[in-house]
Design an enzyme around this catalytic site. Structure first.
Site, short mmCIF file in Angstrom:
data_model
loop_
_atom_site.label_atom_id
_atom_site.label_comp_id
_atom_site.label_asym_id
_atom_site.label_seq_id
_atom_site.Cartn_x
_atom_site.Cartn_y
_atom_site.Cartn_z
N TYR A 59 0.95 -1.07 0.04
CA TYR A 59 -0.09 -0.01 0.05
C TYR A 59 0.85 1.26 0.12
O TYR A 59 1.72 1.25 1.04
CB TYR A 59 -0.82 -0.03 1.32
N TYR A 63 -2.47 4.33 -10.33
CA TYR A 63 -3.44 3.48 -10.90
C TYR A 63 -4.84 3.88 -10.36
O TYR A 63 -5.51 4.46 -11.27
CB TYR A 63 -3.07 1.98 -10.81
#
Lengths: 132, 392
Positions: free
Chosen positions: B291, B339
């Site tokens: 993350y 993304y």
């Protein structure tokens, strides 16, 4: 005052906020293990004792880490300003602003001392720190 | 301790799907994105809505009981309904909870879903979400104007700079390599936007020492995954991806000054535990999905997970080592940085890991990966979860 939302003291935390009004930094100390703690709780985070007292502390500490806020979170907030984690000589850490300094000249580990600011007469005094 | 070693390989991720991503527009809701992603994940594995008897979904700004709403909308009466909310690692913890529920027979097919309209609904503010002014954060954090969540990660970054030194370019390596992956992913927000180190170094400071290009995107989007037993998985549409190990922890702080050490995170426990459950060593891991809400997070993760020593994480990303063609591919979808980042990225780590392990990733496909490690954070370094996935 500084444009940020303001705190609302609770009965538990009121001694801290009342201390600031007298320009004093007062935090909790455990009657059993004698250690200090911040933020206020109704038990000792170290030994689970329920008996704590409020004590004035040295008001001195050092910068554990800091960030210079460059993007204002609201329309009434002036940047840059420094937000730091200050470690008190007595041990506990707290979040605060470092004032009366050039934000780009301060360092981790620098000695700081408590100061007290009220920029709007209707608001509570706020604890800040400045270079010692 | 995470799942017991005897459960390693007994459960599988069988279906994955994203909803529409990016800026979806005002006609979408959290629910509609959850549903869109869920249907795609079910279609991916060939299971039907009525096969689902466990629902796992965390609350967002609009729904307090999203599990009840999602079940109602889908027309199912699940036996397990789990709305654990520990920030960005919630969906990884849901996998762990799903395995517990599957193992004890409480459910047979678990659907884990996420959806956020934070971009279109403008629910994300640089100052953070409103806090109760009487709460610990409300009294002892908010009055100082710490931006959230970037502020706490900036504090960790400053501490790291102080102890170990950290060049601006060393964080820039994370941003640039991640962007290169996004440039290979047509679904990525920044698919068509290259990022050079020069551009990175010119991007403005937001909360020094972090710049705009150290910060993840703010997008809409949803994701879903389907988890079931390996036995059942073998009859489904695609080759199952095995859950080899998973471990989670809530760290003892929610208010950032409460952390013992800004550079020691739960990954130092969850990483080794998740790997040990699966009998996996560092050399076995082919891809990292970590993350990356801020570039500092992969840096702290590789040190705490144990891929390098403390203070050496800053060298980990050099020479595009984690980029396309690098020896340790990381965030192969383009990550939260490039993304998509609909507020809580955990589920997208797993979706990408599954696709890489299946070999579905086209131009960004890593060659024959066998094992992928996913690691996610929640809150402000407040909760963590590591999941190790492998080819069956």
């Amino acid at each position: 005052m500084n444009g940020h939302p303001i705190a609302e003291p609770t009965p538990l935390t009121m001694p801290f906020w009342n201390g600031l009004e007298k320009r004093q930094l007062i935090i909790q100390r455990c009657n059993t293990c004698h250690r200090y703690q911040f933020y206020p709780r109704n038990f000792c985070i170290h030994c689970e004792s329920r008996v704590l007292t409020w004590e004035p502390v040295s008001s001195r500490g050092h910068i554990y880490s800091y960030t210079i806020t460059m993007r204002a979170p609201g329309p009434d907030v002036a940047v840059p300003y420094v937000v730091a984690i200050v470690e008190l000589e007595e041990g506990p850490r707290m979040l605060s602003n470092i004032v009366d300094c050039d934000p780009f000249q301060i360092e981790v580990g620098a000695a700081v001392v408590a100061d007290f600011r009220r920029e709007n007469p209707n608001e509570s005094m706020l604890l800040v720190f400045r270079p010692a | 301790m995470g799942i017991a070693p005897r459960l390693s390989g007994q459960y599988a991720v069988v279906g994955v799907g994203e909803s529409d991503l990016g800026i979806v527009g005002p006609e979408y809701t959290e629910l509609s994105l959850q549903v869109q992603a869920s249907l795609r994940a079910l279609d991916d594995c060939g299971l039907k809505i009525h096969d689902v008897d466990g629902v796992f979904v965390q609350p967002g700004p609009f729904e307090r009981m999203p599990g009840l709403l999602l079940a109602e909308y889908l027309g199912i009466q699940p036996r397990v309904n789990d709305t654990t909310m520990v920030g960005g690692c919630s969906n990884l913890q849901h996998i762990e909870h799903a395995i517990a529920a599957l193992e004890t027979g409480q459910c047979q097919v678990a659907l884990i879903a996420y959806g956020s309209t934070q971009r279109s609904a403008r629910t994300r503010k640089i100052g953070g979400v409103p806090e109760d002014p009487r709460s610990p954060r409300g009294q002892f954090d908010v009055p100082y104007g710490l931006l959230s969540p970037i502020g706490p990660y900036a504090l960790a970054t400053t501490r790291y700079r102080h102890l170990y030194g950290l060049e601006d370019e060393e964080l820039g390596e994370v941003a640039v390599a991640t962007r290169q992956w996004a440039n290979l992913n047509p679904l990525a927000y920044h698919y068509e936007h290259p990022l050079t180190m020069e551009q990175y170094l010119k991007s403005p400071w937001i909360s020094w020492p972090l710049r705009r290009d150290d910060i993840c995107l703010v997008t809409d989007g949803g994701g879903a995954i389907v988890v079931t037993s390996m036995k059942r998985a073998r009859d489904l549409a695609k080759r199952p991806v095995s859950v080899l190990g998973i471990s989670s922890r809530s760290n003892a702080h929610y208010w950032i000054p409460g952390i013992d050490d800004l550079l020691t995170t739960g990954a130092s426990i969850t990483g080794p535990e998740a790997m040990a459950a699966g009998g996996v060593t560092y050399d076995d891991i082919d891809i990292l999905e970590i993350y990356d809400a801020f570039t500092t997070m992969p840096l702290l993760a590789v040190e705490n997970l144990g891929f390098c020593r403390r203070g050496e994480g800053r060298f980990f990303f050099r020479h595009s080592r984690t980029g396309p063609g690098g020896e340790m591919p990381m965030n192969t979808s383009g990550g939260g940085l490039s993304y998509c980042h609909p507020g809580m990225f955990g589920i997208f780590l797993v979706i990408e890991a599954v696709r890489q392990l299946r070999g579905e990733c086209g131009p960004r496909q890593v060659k024959n990966p066998e094992i992928v490690l996913c690691h996610a954070y929640g809150g402000v370094l407040s909760a963590e979860s590591t999941t190790v996935l492998g080819k069956e």
